[in-house]
Design an enzyme around this catalytic site. Structure first.
Site, PDB file in Angstrom:
ATOM      1  N   LYS A  76       0.858  -1.192   0.000  1.00 14.55           N
ATOM      2  CA  LYS A  76       0.000   0.000   0.000  1.00 14.55           C
ATOM      3  C   LYS A  76       0.892   1.239   0.000  1.00 14.55           C
ATOM      4  CE  LYS A  76      -3.790   1.870   2.878  1.00 14.55           C
ATOM      5  NZ  LYS A  76      -4.664   1.571   4.029  1.00 14.55           N
ATOM      6  N   SER A 151      -9.543   1.733   3.145  1.00 16.26           N
ATOM      7  CA  SER A 151      -8.672   2.513   2.302  1.00 16.26           C
ATOM      8  C   SER A 151      -7.688   1.684   1.480  1.00 16.26           C
ATOM      9  CB  SER A 151      -7.897   3.518   3.159  1.00 16.26           C
ATOM     10  OG  SER A 151      -7.072   2.855   4.087  1.00 16.26           O
ATOM     11  N   SER A 175      -9.652  -0.882   7.205  1.00 16.03           N
ATOM     12  CA  SER A 175      -9.119  -0.689   5.849  1.00 16.03           C
ATOM     13  C   SER A 175      -8.465  -1.895   5.203  1.00 16.03           C
ATOM     14  CB  SER A 175      -8.120   0.464   5.839  1.00 16.03           C
ATOM     15  OG  SER A 175      -8.813   1.667   5.758  1.00 16.03           O
TER      16      SER A 175
HETATM   17  N1  GLN Z   1     -12.725   3.606   6.628  1.00 15.78           N
HETATM   18  C1  GLN Z   1     -12.150   4.032   7.881  1.00 15.78           C
HETATM   19  C2  GLN Z   1     -11.862   5.502   7.864  1.00 15.78           C
HETATM   20  O1  GLN Z   1     -12.156   6.134   6.910  1.00 15.78           O
HETATM   21  C3  GLN Z   1     -10.946   3.220   8.195  1.00 15.78           C
HETATM   22  C4  GLN Z   1      -9.713   3.678   7.565  1.00 15.78           C
HETATM   23  C5  GLN Z   1      -8.551   2.786   7.827  1.00 15.78           C
HETATM   24  O2  GLN Z   1      -8.695   1.713   8.415  1.00 15.78           O
HETATM   25  N2  GLN Z   1      -7.385   3.261   7.470  1.00 15.78           N
HETATM   26  O3  GLN Z   1     -11.369   6.036   8.818  1.00 15.78           O
END
Ligand code: GLN
Length: 474
Positions: A76, A151, A175
């Site tokens: 990532k 994400s 994420s």
């Molecule tokens: N979707 C969650 C957020 O927007 C989690 C993001 C993540 O785990 N990096 O904060």
């Protein structure tokens, strides 16, 4: 050559000299170039990947190769790899090169994994759809009009598309697991502190964990075994010894599993997902496992608590991107203050700015007690409740997400709606427990979804063993 769905498949071909690592790397580099229509890869690391491959071929012929020799892994775009670009999908880090490698990357390389490239994600890992990226959205591999999840949407899509054997993602509120569910692959968030965060671009440091996204449980177990462990560069990393996760024996014991009633009664939960997981529960009972409903009365507080605490941490973590120290700097500024303001205004996207402002607000003198301290207390209550549940049960079972992947552009305009996407995943980050999303594939839309299992801290071994049992029967 066909794409490999498990490392085991590839490994046997490499070790029997049916294939060389250089051939495999060339195959994947070409495949990525020709099949990146889903926008998962930002960049491939051709030169360094081929250098690694040449070295590994020699090691294999000398029989001194590592545990991951030849495993094609992509990372990532928030994980550092020395002398390689890194941007967190943000303009503020465009053209930035990592000065060092994350501990996880070093560990992977030391065991012979090949880092093939970097993957699209939401800017600074903030999002649930991979639409908050300067490189544009990642498209769902099963239906290109839908999101890949976020994400780590690039990581899940690349694995599902067979553009790499495995990928690393990061999970602050879901994420790894949510995009894995949307793309039909396995996503594991380890126990907080199990894997070093050194070299991961910090979003919310008391939540962030790096973990694998793979096509099967064995690959996830093997990667975890390599990347886990104490690291003196991460003061929060655990000193517990790392078990041999990769030697998963068939599950013999009968387990006790709790499913959270509030999740299954949640009005936003898709009926097909609900029914199908209930069918799964029935079959687990038939196999002799004890599966019971439990009440978790804090479900509706999870997302709010997560957002107060994670944005507070983010506002502090992201203050380093000031236009002076590294990353993007506005060119025509008049003084220091204006340089800070203009560089940050131009460099950050809207969602990141929203979270920095929210985090600054909840930490501000007048509101600290009302929001930040209160959310910390709620986090403790949640943790205590989870600890109590794991005194009686081995696993907590929920859906990973309330529904299958939604259309690109659909929820992007409504941040609250988007935040609620994480309702079932943020729990494991608030409490720190390990959690895995296992792919389920029988939805009438044709899109996959996830079954989530959570377990007691540092019990990844039994979580993976049980997951393997479930995964093979899905
Ligand atoms: N979707 C969650 C957020 O927007 C989690 C993001 C993540 O785990 N990096 O904060």
């Amino acid at each position: 050559m066909n794409t490999f769905r498990s490392f085991q498949e590839l490994k046997s071909k490499l070790l029997s000299s049916e294939l060389t690592c250089v051939e495999v790397v060339k195959f994947y580099l070409l495949k990525i170039k020709n099949h990146n229509h889903n926008n998962s890869f930002i960049e491939t690391f051709d030169e360094s990947a081929l250098d690694q491959a040449r070295m590994i071929d020699v090691q294999i012929s000398n029989k001194n190769h590592g545990r991951l020799s030849g495993m094609i892994i992509a990372i990532k775009d928030n994980i550092c790899y020395e002398n390689h670009n890194l941007s967190a999908s943000s303009d503020i880090l465009k053209d930035f090169k990592s000065l060092y490698s994350a501990t996880v990357v070093e560990k992977l390389i030391n065991e012979g994994a090949i880092i093939i490239g970097r993957l699209n994600c939401d800017e600074f890992a903030m999002g649930s759809s991979n639409e908050n990226s300067i490189y544009g959205p990642v498209k769902n591999p099963i239906n290109n009009t839908c999101v890949a999840g976020g994400s780590s949407g690039g990581s899940a899509t690349a694995v599902a598309e067979g553009l790499c054997i495995a990928a690393l993602g990061s999970d602050t509120g879901g994420s790894i697991r949510q995009p894995a569910a949307f793309c039909g692959v396995v996503g594991l968030k380890p126990t907080y502190s199990r894997v070093s965060r050194y070299g991961l671009i910090a979003y919310a440091s008391s939540f962030d964990q790096i973990g694998p996204i793979t096509n099967n449980i064995d690959d996830a177990a093997l990667i975890l075994e390599v990347i886990a462990g104490l690291d003196e560069n991460d003061g929060t990393s655990s000193s517990r010894s790392v078990p041999v996760y990769s030697d998963l024996k068939p599950e013999k014991e009968k387990k006790s599993i709790a499913y959270i009633s509030e999740c299954f009664n949640h009005e936003g939960l898709d009926h097909e997902i609900k029914n199908s997981i209930f069918t799964k529960i029935k079959s687990l009972k038939k196999q002799g496992h004890l599966v019971s409903p439990i009440s978790f009365p804090y479900l509706d507080y999870l997302v709010a608590t997560y957002h107060v605490l994670s944005t507070a941490e983010a506002s502090s973590n992201l203050s380093r991107y000031d236009g002076i120290n590294f990353g993007f700097r506005i060119s025509n500024s008049v003084d220091l203050n204006q340089t800070y303001i203009s560089s940050r205004t131009k460099g950050f996207g809207n969602e990141v700015k929203r979270r920095i402002m929210l985090g600054t607000f909840v930490l501000s003198a007048g509101y600290h007690d009302e929001y930040f301290s209160k959310a910390q207390k709620i986090r403790r209550i949640i943790k205590n409740k989870i600890d109590a549940i794991f005194k009686t049960y081995d696993f907590i079972l929920t859906p990973t997400t309330p529904h299958v992947a939604f259309k690109i552009g659909m929820e992007h305009k409504d941040p609250t709606q988007m935040y609620l996407e994480d309702i079932f995943t943020v729990l494991a980050n608030l409490s720190g427990n390990p959690a895995i999303s296992l792919p389920m594939k029988n939805h009438s839309s044709g899109l996959p979804y996830g079954l989530q299992l959570m377990s007691e801290n540092f019990t990844e071994e039994s979580l993976l063993t049980f997951s393997k049992e479930i995964h093979k029967n899905i």
